[in-house]
Write a protein that holds these residues in place. Structure first.
Motif, PDB file in Angstrom:
ATOM      1  N   SER A  62      -2.606   0.520  -4.658  1.00 16.30           N
ATOM      2  CA  SER A  62      -2.951  -0.684  -4.875  1.00 16.30           C
ATOM      3  C   SER A  62      -2.689  -1.826  -5.878  1.00 16.30           C
ATOM      4  CB  SER A  62      -4.583  -1.015  -3.650  1.00 16.30           C
ATOM      5  OG  SER A  62      -5.082  -0.765  -3.921  1.00 16.30           O
ATOM      6  N   THR A  70       3.038   3.682   6.711  1.00 14.67           N
ATOM      7  CA  THR A  70       1.990   3.243   6.146  1.00 14.67           C
ATOM      8  C   THR A  70       0.809   2.978   7.421  1.00 14.67           C
ATOM      9  OG1 THR A  70       3.219   2.483   4.159  1.00 14.67           O
ATOM     10  CG2 THR A  70       0.764   1.234   5.071  1.00 14.67           C
ATOM     11  N   THR A  76      -4.671   5.045   0.667  1.00 16.88           N
ATOM     12  CA  THR A  76      -4.895   4.214   1.213  1.00 16.88           C
ATOM     13  C   THR A  76      -5.723   6.014   2.074  1.00 16.88           C
ATOM     14  OG1 THR A  76      -3.390   3.292   2.959  1.00 16.88           O
ATOM     15  CG2 THR A  76      -4.841   3.664   3.765  1.00 16.88           C
ATOM     16  N   TRP A 132       1.336  -0.806  -0.440  1.00 15.17           N
ATOM     17  CA  TRP A 132      -0.085  -0.033  -0.297  1.00 15.17           C
ATOM     18  C   TRP A 132       0.773   1.376  -0.017  1.00 15.17           C
ATOM     19  CZ3 TRP A 132      -5.336  -0.697  -0.983  1.00 15.17           C
ATOM     20  CH2 TRP A 132      -5.565  -2.024  -0.489  1.00 15.17           C
TER      21      TRP A 132
END
Length: 643
Positions: free
Chosen positions: A74, A166, A470, A70
């Motif tokens: 992705s 992340t 994200t 990620w």
């Protein structure tokens, strides 16, 4: 002014003579080089090289690893690549960008009150492109099996120690992630606790993603047992993703959460191998992707800048910065109005845009003494023997742009975290100013990753993958985060008649790998993350090497400028949120006071940052010594390995 130029020349001379005085050491290799956005992903590339794979194999392994980690992308995102094939001695382009799904129309989004498609969630998704792009590149130009190339990513999906950047991004995004049940289950490993996301160093497991990758490898291995060729076997894995049980679950999970993607959308989509665009800059052939990316903006800029004595101005002198800024404003204006999917009509007038004669006319429009707050798209049509059919729209468009100065409070200074300027969410308040300014800068810099690989046989690869970052909405039990690239379309033809959303169409993206050939041989492979700043940073990186003699590592660390006088490609669902900020410029903290004052007198609104280069990754092929030089930015988590 002469005194200023002399001072800049001295600064440059001192820089050029300190070849090894960089914060990170330059990478050297004889056999291969692997550079990407995460240390573990670079290691994945090195593992493939050590297995005997070529640069395409290694690039695919790094791509798979970054998606699994990620790294602001992705598996459901998009991939775009340039590949130098030493057998044909040509650069080829891979277009693995997804398309707008069935039902994604102007009317649909306007009926929901959007000025642009949304930033997040299932309605922001184009069809996934990365699995198909990876399979196509590997099948056509790699040497190893999909099983071998995906092995590092699969091991990581089974569990790898997650890094802080992340993990913290997941924690910051947890309120949004809770809206989507499959994302919540994957990302929030400690539900109900104060910190619900994984901790740094925690073993992060993705069972659903591992199952998806396993299914793809199973399809390949079954095809091999049935006496299919290596290429056919890899494309059997492709078919299972886009036409088989993986596709069915992806669509089911997408639709359950309100998305538009259909099984037919997945089955119809294909990656495209294209001819790249290129221009000659002082004997160097520079290659970029077609007008479905912002890449031609860099080529246009080089054509304009050929008309100026950049080296004579001096690295980052006031006049050099001003000339760069004005050039980029002109080419961004063209990008914002003329770029779009070349497989749809209307078609971008790319021949005119890349004409040297057109560039000379645009160069004449630069005021040497002051910023032009009203810099607008030009008219490239006469330079390909045509009449511009959009003159009326250009007039309408000018009314949308506020060219008044955007005043900012005193002390408007960027804040930094350990990762530098990029990839810091707006919630962290990168700027000590109001919310609108913080959001604007976050959207301008919105990052992804880059992948660079080269080998001694002569294969060279430059990739800028993205999408599904994200907070990502995961499609069912696939473990695959859906892309958010639909937001790069427009809903109003006055903004860009070439980039109006339509089913089956690709949005114009910021993603822009780069490659250069010198004397007919690979010379530079370079890419960067960072939304609308990508080609700004890549342009300056290239000039740092070519005009100012920097090594690739020096050039990845060198202070750049950023212009905010452009329409944002990402974020915001209203015209006001995406409008240009005329005269707004980001400078490095080390910019001399004399340069600052000169730029203010030229009409600039100055802001400052500690690191302004963007996380550039690059490989220089040293034909004189038969070796490889690698460069990787001195901030963020980008990393390289050579041998």
């Amino acid at each position: 002014m002469r005194r200023l130029f002399f001072l800049a020349a001295l600064i440059f001379l001192g820089l050029a003579t300190r070849a090894q005085q960089t914060q990170k050491p330059p990478l050297h290799g004889k056999h291969w080089m692997a550079v990407t956005g995460k240390p573990l992903a670079a290691t994945a590339g090195s593992m493939i090289f050590q297995k005997g794979g070529n640069a395409v194999d290694a690039a695919c392994a790094m791509l798979a690893a970054t998606c699994t980690m990620w790294d602001v992308l992705s598996w459901g995102g998009e991939t775009q690549a340039l590949i130098y094939n030493p057998k044909t001695k040509k650069v080829i382009a891979i277009n693995a960008l997804g398309v707008a799904p069935t039902g994604a129309t102007v009317e649909f989004f306007k009926s929901k009150g959007y000025g642009f498609p949304p930033e997040y969630g299932p309605l922001a998704a184009v069809t996934p492109g990365t699995p198909g792009g990876l399979c196509y590149m590997l099948a056509e130009y790699g040497t190893l099996s999909l099983k071998e190339v995906l092995a590092p990513a699969m091991e990581m999906a089974a569990g790898y120690p997650i890094e802080a950047q992340t993990a913290n991004s997941m924690e910051r995004s947890k309120d949004r992630l809770k809206q989507w049940p499959y994302s919540k289950a994957v990302f929030l490993t400690h539900p109900g606790e104060k910190r619900e996301a994984p901790e740094a160093g925690e073993i992060f497991v993705q069972k659903d993603l591992l199952a998806t990758l396993t299914k793809m490898v199973e399809a390949e291995q079954m095809a091999l047992k049935n006496k299919k060729s290596r290429k056919e076997a890899i494309m059997a894995a492709y078919d299972r993703f886009y036409k088989g049980d993986i596709a069915k679950e992806f669509v089911r999970g997408c639709k359950e959460q309100g998305g538009l993607i259909t099984e037919q959308d997945l089955a119809k989509w294909k990656p495209i191998e294209e001819e790249p665009l290129h221009v000659n800059y002082k004997g160097i052939e520079v290659y970029k992707l077609q007008s479905w990316t912002q890449g031609p903006m860099l080529l246009q800029s080089l054509n304009i800048l050929e008309n100026f004595d950049l080296k004579g101005m001096g690295y980052n002198s006031a006049q050099y910065i001003h000339t760069l800024y004005q050039t980029m404003n002109l080419t961004f204006a063209d990008r914002d109005f003329y770029y779009g999917d070349p497989y749809f009509t209307p078609k971008t007038p790319i021949e005119g845009l890349l004409s040297k004669a057109y560039a000379k006319e645009r160069a004449k429009q630069i005021n040497p003494d002051h910023n032009d707050a009203a810099a607008a798209p030009g008219d490239p049509y006469p330079f390909e023997g045509k009449t511009n059919p959009y003159l009326r729209l250009l007039k309408q468009r000018s009314a949308l742009t506020d060219t008044s100065a955007q005043k900012k409070p005193e002390g408007f200074v960027p804040k930094h975290d350990a990762a530098g300027l990029l990839n810091v969410p707006a919630t962290d308040r990168m700027y000590a100013a109001n919310d609108a300014d913080s959001l604007y800068m976050d959207r301008l810099w919105r990052g992804t990753t880059s992948v660079e690989a080269a080998d001694e046989e002569g294969w060279v690869v430059s990739v800028t993958p993205s999408g599904g970052w994200t907070p990502a909405c995961i499609a069912g039990h696939t473990g695959v985060g859906m892309s958010q690239r639909l937001q790069s379309f427009v809903l109003d033809s006055a903004l860009c008649p070439f980039n109006v959303i339509a089913p089956g169409k690709r949005p114009r993206v910021t993603l822009t790998p780069s490659m250069a050939l010198k004397d007919g041989k690979p010379y530079l492979s370079f890419a960067v993350q960072g939304g609308d700043t990508q080609d700004q940073n890549l342009l300056q990186f290239f000039l740092d090497v070519v005009e100012f003699g920097m090594t690739v590592q020096q050039a990845t660390e060198a202070a750049n400028i950023n212009t905010n006088q452009l329409w944002l490609s990402l974020g915001g669902t209203s015209i006001k949120e995406r409008m240009p900020h005329p005269g707004s410029i980001l400078l490095n903290n080390n910019t001399p006071e004399s340069v600052r004052e000169t730029l203010k007198k030229m009409g600039y609104i100055t802001t400052f940052g500690e690191r302004t280069s963007g996380p550039v990754n690059a490989i220089l092929l040293d034909s004189k010594h038969g070796s490889l030089w690698g460069g990787s930015s001195n901030h963020g988590e980008d990393y390289g390995i050579g041998w």
